[in-house]
Design a protein around this motif. Structure first.
Motif, PDB file in Angstrom:
ATOM      1  N   ASP A  31      -7.803  -1.490  45.855  1.00 30.35           N
ATOM      2  CA  ASP A  31      -7.400  -0.100  45.616  1.00 30.35           C
ATOM      3  C   ASP A  31      -6.890   0.598  46.877  1.00 30.35           C
ATOM      4  N   GLN A  32      -6.722  -0.150  47.953  1.00 28.90           N
ATOM      5  CA  GLN A  32      -6.056   0.370  49.144  1.00 28.90           C
ATOM      6  C   GLN A  32      -4.632  -0.180  49.149  1.00 28.90           C
ATOM      7  N   ILE A  33      -3.658   0.718  49.178  1.00 25.83           N
ATOM      8  CA  ILE A  33      -2.259   0.324  49.044  1.00 25.83           C
ATOM      9  C   ILE A  33      -1.480   0.739  50.290  1.00 25.83           C
ATOM     10  N   GLY A  34      -0.685  -0.192  50.822  1.00 22.56           N
ATOM     11  CA  GLY A  34       0.115   0.116  52.007  1.00 22.56           C
ATOM     12  C   GLY A  34       1.172  -0.931  52.256  1.00 22.56           C
ATOM     13  N   GLY A  35       1.808  -0.832  53.396  1.00 22.44           N
ATOM     14  CA  GLY A  35       2.875  -1.754  53.745  1.00 22.44           C
ATOM     15  C   GLY A  35       2.514  -2.604  54.943  1.00 22.44           C
ATOM     16  N   PRO A  36       2.221  -3.896  54.760  1.00 24.40           N
ATOM     17  CA  PRO A  36       1.984  -4.776  55.894  1.00 24.40           C
ATOM     18  C   PRO A  36       3.210  -4.775  56.819  1.00 24.40           C
ATOM     19  N   THR A  37       2.973  -4.741  58.123  1.00 27.76           N
ATOM     20  CA  THR A  37       4.067  -4.591  59.070  1.00 27.76           C
ATOM     21  C   THR A  37       3.948  -5.602  60.196  1.00 27.76           C
TER      22      THR A  37
ATOM     23  N   ALA B  27     -16.457   3.519  58.907  1.00 26.09           N
ATOM     24  CA  ALA B  27     -15.306   4.430  58.888  1.00 26.09           C
ATOM     25  C   ALA B  27     -14.603   4.333  57.543  1.00 26.09           C
ATOM     26  N   LYS B  28     -14.248   5.465  56.989  1.00 30.47           N
ATOM     27  CA  LYS B  28     -13.557   5.493  55.699  1.00 30.47           C
ATOM     28  C   LYS B  28     -12.129   4.983  55.847  1.00 30.47           C
ATOM     29  N   ARG B  29     -11.740   4.049  54.979  1.00 27.81           N
ATOM     30  CA  ARG B  29     -10.370   3.537  54.966  1.00 27.81           C
ATOM     31  C   ARG B  29      -9.526   4.333  53.971  1.00 27.81           C
ATOM     32  N   PRO B  30      -8.255   4.593  54.312  1.00 28.21           N
ATOM     33  CA  PRO B  30      -7.396   5.328  53.373  1.00 28.21           C
ATOM     34  C   PRO B  30      -7.023   4.472  52.166  1.00 28.21           C
ATOM     35  N   LEU B  31      -7.107   5.055  50.978  1.00 22.37           N
ATOM     36  CA  LEU B  31      -6.659   4.340  49.777  1.00 22.37           C
ATOM     37  C   LEU B  31      -5.141   4.312  49.704  1.00 22.37           C
ATOM     38  N   ASN B  32      -4.519   5.374  50.173  1.00 22.81           N
ATOM     39  CA  ASN B  32      -3.059   5.460  50.143  1.00 22.81           C
ATOM     40  C   ASN B  32      -2.510   5.415  51.561  1.00 22.81           C
ATOM     41  N   SER B  33      -1.984   4.256  51.943  1.00 22.74           N
ATOM     42  CA  SER B  33      -1.378   4.090  53.265  1.00 22.74           C
ATOM     43  C   SER B  33       0.141   3.975  53.170  1.00 22.74           C
ATOM     44  N   ARG B  34       0.700   4.331  52.026  1.00 21.55           N
ATOM     45  CA  ARG B  34       2.154   4.259  51.863  1.00 21.55           C
ATOM     46  C   ARG B  34       2.828   5.225  52.837  1.00 21.55           C
ATOM     47  N   LEU B  35       3.895   4.776  53.496  1.00 23.88           N
ATOM     48  CA  LEU B  35       4.615   5.606  54.446  1.00 23.88           C
ATOM     49  C   LEU B  35       6.083   5.722  54.052  1.00 23.88           C
ATOM     50  N   ASP B  36       6.570   6.940  54.015  1.00 26.03           N
ATOM     51  CA  ASP B  36       7.980   7.202  53.762  1.00 26.03           C
ATOM     52  C   ASP B  36       8.733   7.028  55.082  1.00 26.03           C
TER      53      ASP B  36
END
Length: 288
Positions: free
Chosen positions: A177-183, A248-257
């Motif tokens: 449930d944590q969503i983001g962009g691997p970089t 530490a709390k991790r962000p569920l929404n790590s999507r970046l515009d």
């Protein structure tokens, strides 16, 4: 172009060192050469090396440890970059500093824009946001580049963790449930160079920017992609973040515009699947 890099063995710093040559003279400072807990020493290093641009690829990234070591995290993530930014502004040279999606609340599903309100939920995120604000006050040729989920063949990161655990176990439970962009760190390093070069001739482009891999995915799906690339048969089961508590709390929404980054510097979002292929070509694990 002479570029001074704070950081030496970290993921992005390692990739920056690999870019030395072909018109770039990269000098990367390790802890012995630049004590990040001594902001004045960081500023002095810039004066001593007299670079054409500075990239800060160093940070206190032990997210959970920062919860009980806020003073050190603040020195490294806020006060040291601020001293670097002021020294660069005094010399009128570009300063690029890497930041993080942790400066946001992590709520919702919309990709975070650079202009969105920040609301860090951890000491790490707060110290990075403090650093951003101090850099902005320098009024120099700065760029703050927020990124997420950094991976590479170097150091400790999610790709290498999944390779190790996948080889040891038949099944893994991974947060879904944590969503983001691997970089990829290599792509971040290249972006930093492009931004530094641009700021040399276009100082009006100073500001906050985002840079993250595409497409957005979950940690669980990313783990599956890594396993498939490596030919690992370890099964991955989705779990919620509540099943994997951390200090530490991790962000569920790590999507970046990242649209403003492409508009200003011509840098598109990198496809993390291609980054994963490049990483796999450098890791012996994939060659066995």
């Amino acid at each position: 172009m002479k570029i001074l890099v704070f950081g030496h063995s970290g993921q992005v710093a390692t990739e920056l060192r690999a870019l030395d040559g072909d018109g770039l003279e990269i000098t990367a400072l390790d802890r012995a050469a630049a004590d990040l807990t001594d902001p004045a020493a960081c500023a002095a290093a810039i004066e001593a090396h007299a670079p054409d641009a500075v990239i800060n690829a160093a940070a206190y990234t032990a997210v959970d440890k920062a919860e009980r070591d806020e003073a050190t995290a603040h020195l490294i993530n806020a006060q040291a970059p601020a001293a670097m930014a002021r020294a660069c502004a005094a010399r009128d040279i570009p300063f690029v500093s890497i930041s993080t999606d942790y400066v946001f609340s992590g709520e919702g599903t919309a990709p975070w824009k650079p202009s969105d309100p920040t609301d860090p939920q951890s000491v790490y995120g707060q110290t990075k946001r403090d650093g951003e604000l101090l850099i902005e006050r320098s009024s120099g040729r700065y760029a703050i580049l927020r990124t997420s989920w950094v991976v590479s063949p170097h150091g400790n990161n999610f790709v290498k963790t999944i390779l190790r655990l996948g080889a040891e176990r038949d099944a893994l439970t991974i947060v879904a449930d944590q969503i983001g962009g691997p970089t990829g760190a290599a792509e971040i390093a290249s972006a930093c160079i492009t931004i530094a070069k641009t700021l040399t001739i276009e100082p009006q482009k100073a500001g906050l920017y985002h840079f993250a891999g595409t497409p957005d995915t979950s940690w669980a799906d990313f783990a599956r992609a890594i396993s498939q690339q490596a030919g690992i048969t370890c099964a991955v089961t989705d779990i919620p973040s509540s099943d994997y508590p951390t200090p530490a709390k991790r962000p569920l929404n790590s999507r970046l515009d990242c649209t403003t980054t492409q508009a200003a510097f011509g840098i598109p979002r990198p496809d993390w699947r291609e980054s994963l292929t490049h990483i796999s070509n450098q890791l012996d694990f994939f060659k066995e």
